[in-house]
Structure formats: C-alpha cells, structure tokens
Design an enzyme around this catalytic site. Structure first.
Site, short mmCIF file in Angstrom:
data_model
loop_
_atom_site.label_atom_id
_atom_site.label_comp_id
_atom_site.label_asym_id
_atom_site.label_seq_id
_atom_site.Cartn_x
_atom_site.Cartn_y
_atom_site.Cartn_z
N ASP A 1 7.66 -2.37 3.75
CA ASP A 1 7.99 -1.00 4.13
C ASP A 1 9.03 -0.43 3.16
O ASP A 1 9.78 -1.18 2.52
CB ASP A 1 8.52 -0.94 5.57
CG ASP A 1 8.23 0.39 6.24
OD1 ASP A 1 7.33 0.44 7.08
OD2 ASP A 1 8.90 1.38 5.90
N VAL B 1 5.00 1.73 -2.05
CA VAL B 1 3.62 1.39 -2.39
C VAL B 1 3.02 2.27 -3.48
O VAL B 1 1.95 1.97 -4.00
CB VAL B 1 2.70 1.43 -1.14
CG1 VAL B 1 3.18 0.45 -0.08
CG2 VAL B 1 2.59 2.84 -0.58
N TYR C 1 -2.76 15.85 3.17
CA TYR C 1 -3.09 14.74 4.06
C TYR C 1 -4.61 14.58 4.17
O TYR C 1 -5.15 13.47 4.05
CB TYR C 1 -2.47 14.97 5.43
CG TYR C 1 -2.63 13.81 6.38
CD1 TYR C 1 -1.87 12.66 6.24
CD2 TYR C 1 -3.56 13.85 7.43
CE1 TYR C 1 -2.02 11.57 7.11
CE2 TYR C 1 -3.71 12.78 8.29
CZ TYR C 1 -2.94 11.64 8.13
OH TYR C 1 -3.10 10.58 8.98
#
Length: 254
Positions: free
Chosen positions: A37, A62, A154
């Site tokens: 995370d 990430v 999104y």
C-alpha cells in the site's frame, strides 16, 4: 481451506477490499500474504489487524516501476514464490465534467489504475512462472462496463483494465498464469463515500440512496462480497477460468 499453502500479494492491501481479502485468505489457509500500500498509516492499521498471521507489509507506489519491482522482489525473498497476485490498488479521482477535469488528476488515476496493473503483470509474471503459474486478479468496476458522467478518468481506467486483463490472459496462458478481473457495483467503503460526496457535496446519503435504487438486490456490495470472488479466483476451483470479467454487482448491469 480454499487456498491452503498459497502465497499471495495484494496491492491496495490496507484498504477496505484489500484488507478484507487478506483476512479471508488467511482464514482459508494462505501460507503468507504481502500487503502492499501507498499509505504508511494504512499499513500500520493493517499490521495491527493481521497480527499473528504470516503477513509482509510493503510501502509502495504501484505507478512507479522501481517500487513495483521492489514489492515483487521482497515478496519472493520472503515467501520463495507467489501464487496469487491481486492487483487491487485504485484511486477514484474527482467528480467533474470532462471540460473541467484537472489534467494532473487524470494522470494520477491512469497512473495507478492502469499503469499500476500493467506494471504488476510486467514484474509479477516472471515470479508466478517460477512457481509453475498462478492467478492474477484485477479489481476493475462496473464503470469498466458502462459509462458514468463526470468521472471520465475513473471510467476510462476501468475500461482499460479489461484490455490489460485479456492481453495478460493470452500471454500468461502458456505458463499456466490465469488473469481475470472483478467488476463490483458500488461498494460500501471509503471510495464510495468520496464519490457520493463528489456527486453532491454535503448530500452523499441522497446519492447513495439513488445508487441503491439502481441495484436489483437493493444494497451496495460490502467488502466481503468482493473478497469472496477474489478467493474463488485465487483457488483451484477456478483453474479453467481466465480472461473473464467477473461481475459482482447485485444485478446493477443486468
């Protein structure tokens, strides 16, 4: 014991879906789970929540190649192999019409939700191959199956993950690497609180009520609903399933 003896890596691992999945994986016999995370605070809370289990906690962004390579390498060093790679990290961005959408927010959403999945497979596939194959699970959304106004980044990102998933399924198959995506309807967690407030600042409850009316089963998903699908895809019960869009939406897209 659905995944007894398996080792898993979960990105976005301290969030609602990620942490619930980690708990379920341990309950179902996972030998070890790496929680990845970006949030130090989230990792600390996850550490307290998973105390007593063989969990590894790794801070990483990430969207950055060197950090993805790092968490794959650290997981391999700790566990010896990776059987399940749950690419779950994601950000919602903001709620604004396309003509007002901030470019830096668009880049952030694409960086985490799309590039993060691509990098996860780029560096994760060789690790999975070393162990004889495994399962890659990608958290997408019903937003990847239809359009929604005012969340262009999104929606675009979640459509893109389907393309990556299908390509990954084809490229991974010769090495017994299965790749599938999960497509939840609204989930009752932090991300939806953010989106609800974005659609109607100060009136999020009304937005939630409206979304709920669109779901035939009459409620939002909860984190466990998604974790249960991740468990199925991680287990050998799904050994002949790859390249699939697994919808968990209470009938939202029916």
């Amino acid at each position: 014991m659905e995944i007894k003896g398996k080792f898993a890596v979960i990105t976005g691992g301290s969030g609602g879906i990620g942490l619930e999945t980690a708990k379920l994986f341990f309950k179902e016999g996972a030998a070890g789970v790496a929680i990845v995370d970006y949030s130090k605070e989230g990792l600390q809370e996850a550490k307290e929540s998973l105390m007593g289990n063989n969990a590894l906690f790794i801070e990483a962004d990430v969207s950055k190649a060197e950090e993805v390579k790092k968490f794959i390498d650290e997981s391999m060093k700790a566990f010896g192999r990776i059987d399940v790679l749950f690419l779950n990290a994601g950000v919602e961005g903001v709620v604004k019409p396309m003509i007002e959408y901030p470019e830096e927010k668009f880049d952030q959403v694409i960086g985490v939700n799309v590039k993060g999945v691509w990098l996860g497979m780029k560096y994760g596939f060789p690790a999975l191959k070393q162990g004889g194959g495994g399962s890659v699970i990608i958290t997408s959304s019903v937003a990847g199956l239809r359009g929604t106004a005012q969340v262009s980044a999104y929606v675009a990102s979640k459509h893109a993950t389907i393309g990556l998933m299908r390509t990954g399924a084809l490229e991974g198959a010769p090495d017994n690497i299965r790749v599938n995506s999960i497509h939840p309807s609204p989930v009752d967690n932090r991300m939806m609180r953010s989106l609800e407030d974005g659609f109607a600042p100060g009136a999020g409850e009304a937005v939630k009520e409206g979304f709920t009316k669109m779901i035939p089963l009459g409620r939002y998903a909860d984190n466990d609903d998604i974790a249960q699908m991740a468990l199925f895809l991680a287990s050998d019960r799904s050994k002949f399933i790859t390249g699939a869009t697994m919808v968990v939406d209470g009938g939202f897209t029916a």
